[in-house]
Design an enzyme around this catalytic site. Sequence first.
Site, PDB file in Angstrom:
ATOM      1  N   ILE A 152       0.832  -1.200   0.000  1.00 29.31           N
ATOM      2  CA  ILE A 152       0.000   0.000   0.000  1.00 29.31           C
ATOM      3  C   ILE A 152       0.868   1.253   0.000  1.00 29.31           C
ATOM      4  O   ILE A 152       0.625   2.194  -0.768  1.00 29.31           O
ATOM      5  CB  ILE A 152      -0.958   0.003   1.205  1.00 29.31           C
ATOM      6  CG1 ILE A 152      -1.964  -1.139   1.086  1.00 29.31           C
ATOM      7  CG2 ILE A 152      -1.689   1.343   1.311  1.00 29.31           C
ATOM      8  CD1 ILE A 152      -2.815  -1.345   2.315  1.00 29.31           C
ATOM      9  N   ASP A 171      10.638   2.564   6.857  1.00 30.94           N
ATOM     10  CA  ASP A 171      10.261   1.163   7.083  1.00 30.94           C
ATOM     11  C   ASP A 171      11.529   0.399   7.418  1.00 30.94           C
ATOM     12  O   ASP A 171      12.381   0.187   6.552  1.00 30.94           O
ATOM     13  CB  ASP A 171       9.591   0.567   5.845  1.00 30.94           C
ATOM     14  CG  ASP A 171       8.918  -0.767   6.127  1.00 30.94           C
ATOM     15  OD1 ASP A 171       9.479  -1.548   6.932  1.00 30.94           O
ATOM     16  OD2 ASP A 171       7.842  -1.036   5.562  1.00 30.94           O
ATOM     17  N   ARG A 234      -4.498   1.005  11.004  1.00 27.65           N
ATOM     18  CA  ARG A 234      -5.187   0.516  12.197  1.00 27.65           C
ATOM     19  C   ARG A 234      -5.274   1.659  13.201  1.00 27.65           C
ATOM     20  O   ARG A 234      -4.303   2.388  13.425  1.00 27.65           O
ATOM     21  CB  ARG A 234      -4.436  -0.676  12.811  1.00 27.65           C
ATOM     22  CG  ARG A 234      -4.546  -1.958  11.990  1.00 27.65           C
ATOM     23  CD  ARG A 234      -5.972  -2.493  11.996  1.00 27.65           C
ATOM     24  NE  ARG A 234      -6.128  -3.729  11.247  1.00 27.65           N
ATOM     25  CZ  ARG A 234      -6.521  -3.808   9.984  1.00 27.65           C
ATOM     26  NH1 ARG A 234      -6.759  -2.695   9.299  1.00 27.65           N
ATOM     27  NH2 ARG A 234      -6.664  -4.975   9.388  1.00 27.65           N
ATOM     28  N   GLU A 263     -13.945   0.575  17.225  1.00 28.11           N
ATOM     29  CA  GLU A 263     -14.862   0.706  16.100  1.00 28.11           C
ATOM     30  C   GLU A 263     -16.156  -0.049  16.356  1.00 28.11           C
ATOM     31  O   GLU A 263     -16.108  -1.238  16.676  1.00 28.11           O
ATOM     32  CB  GLU A 263     -14.193   0.190  14.814  1.00 28.11           C
ATOM     33  CG  GLU A 263     -12.981   1.020  14.418  1.00 28.11           C
ATOM     34  CD  GLU A 263     -12.366   0.587  13.092  1.00 28.11           C
ATOM     35  OE1 GLU A 263     -12.873  -0.390  12.488  1.00 28.11           O
ATOM     36  OE2 GLU A 263     -11.390   1.215  12.648  1.00 28.11           O
ATOM     37  N   HIS A 281     -13.940   3.310   8.225  1.00 26.59           N
ATOM     38  CA  HIS A 281     -13.145   2.139   7.825  1.00 26.59           C
ATOM     39  C   HIS A 281     -13.580   1.647   6.445  1.00 26.59           C
ATOM     40  O   HIS A 281     -13.915   0.470   6.263  1.00 26.59           O
ATOM     41  CB  HIS A 281     -13.276   1.030   8.863  1.00 26.59           C
ATOM     42  CG  HIS A 281     -12.117   0.076   8.856  1.00 26.59           C
ATOM     43  ND1 HIS A 281     -11.704  -0.590   9.986  1.00 26.59           N
ATOM     44  CD2 HIS A 281     -11.272  -0.335   7.862  1.00 26.59           C
ATOM     45  CE1 HIS A 281     -10.668  -1.363   9.690  1.00 26.59           C
ATOM     46  NE2 HIS A 281     -10.393  -1.226   8.404  1.00 26.59           N
ATOM     47  N   ILE A 282     -13.536   2.551   5.470  1.00 28.10           N
ATOM     48  CA  ILE A 282     -14.024   2.233   4.119  1.00 28.10           C
ATOM     49  C   ILE A 282     -12.911   2.134   3.087  1.00 28.10           C
ATOM     50  O   ILE A 282     -13.190   1.992   1.890  1.00 28.10           O
ATOM     51  CB  ILE A 282     -15.045   3.288   3.641  1.00 28.10           C
ATOM     52  CG1 ILE A 282     -14.409   4.692   3.621  1.00 28.10           C
ATOM     53  CG2 ILE A 282     -16.302   3.249   4.503  1.00 28.10           C
ATOM     54  CD1 ILE A 282     -15.273   5.745   2.954  1.00 28.10           C
ATOM     55  N   ALA A 284     -10.943  -0.099   2.033  1.00 31.96           N
ATOM     56  CA  ALA A 284     -10.969  -1.277   1.156  1.00 31.96           C
ATOM     57  C   ALA A 284     -12.351  -1.531   0.559  1.00 31.96           C
ATOM     58  O   ALA A 284     -12.533  -2.495  -0.183  1.00 31.96           O
ATOM     59  CB  ALA A 284     -10.521  -2.515   1.941  1.00 31.96           C
TER      60      ALA A 284
END
Length: 327
Positions: A152, A171, A234, A263, A281-282, A284
């Site tokens: 992502i 990262d 998250r 949530e 939480h949309i 995906a």
Amino acid sequence: MTDILIPEDVSGQPVEALRRQFEVALEPQLWRQPEALRQQIAPCRALIVRNQTPVTAELLAAAEGLWIVGRAGSGLDNIDVEAASRLGIVVSCTPDQNSLSVAELTLGLMLTLARHISVASADTKAGGWARKRFMGTELYGKTIGVIGFGRIGFLVAMRAKAMGMSVLAYDPLVSVDAATVVQAQAKLVDLAALLQGSDYVTCHLPATPQTRGFFDAARFAQMKPGAYLLNLARGEVIDETALVAALRAGTLAGAALDVRAKEPPEPGPLNGLDQVILTPHIAAFTDEAQHRVLSTVCRDVEAVLRGGTAINYHNFPSPRRGTRPRR
């Protein structure tokens, strides 16, 4: 006898295809009833969930006939993978199938923050025409900091680059000569440099003991004054109390949150801040991503129930407990 139990609102053509071949119990609200779920899961060979069902060690112990848990999504924080592996149960998930949709929403939310789209729309619908109030900024020439440079993060970086942004990436698991870093022309830096140098910081970290509360008051204090924060990973990675304080103090210019620590969340101070965008939480939730996710997990479930192997397994490809396909 039920072959597959789906205790959440998981539906679509791939699920219908399973229902033509197996006995499927689709009960969208069962995840809210832990005791009933434990009773119903006992004879089932497959469990398909999203992120609402806590697949605990206790639930898995009650699932004496379970061969596979299929997670229709990328994260596994609601599944006790260690317990499943100990019992010989396959855990299948879909880590990449919704990545494109998440990346696109990230860019959409960046544009919404930069151009004050949501508040300008609400004001105009209410009868306003406050053009000067909603003076925005361009993304071109700005710097995006991507925390978590997996699939992502890479897709976000490529799209940001196409819009003329510079890309910083953090990262610890990615090397400076990784193909994704090179292709995105990203500069791999330490966390402090990313926070201090980014106009937009987007988080794509999993929820782990190490990342919980990752963004706290100290991290917000390190960020470039007037920067924006986006979280589509998250909710647990952000200390929301510290975030509110940083927004009210003007340390941050705004934030966009698609995920929350709890949530659905209780109403709180974030709801009253115009510079905050909240979505349920949309990231995906597009037709295309959900079809890919469901197709992938349903194929693995079908394969395992027919005595074959899963492709998108997280632990091992076939059950390690006594199994025999039902004819």
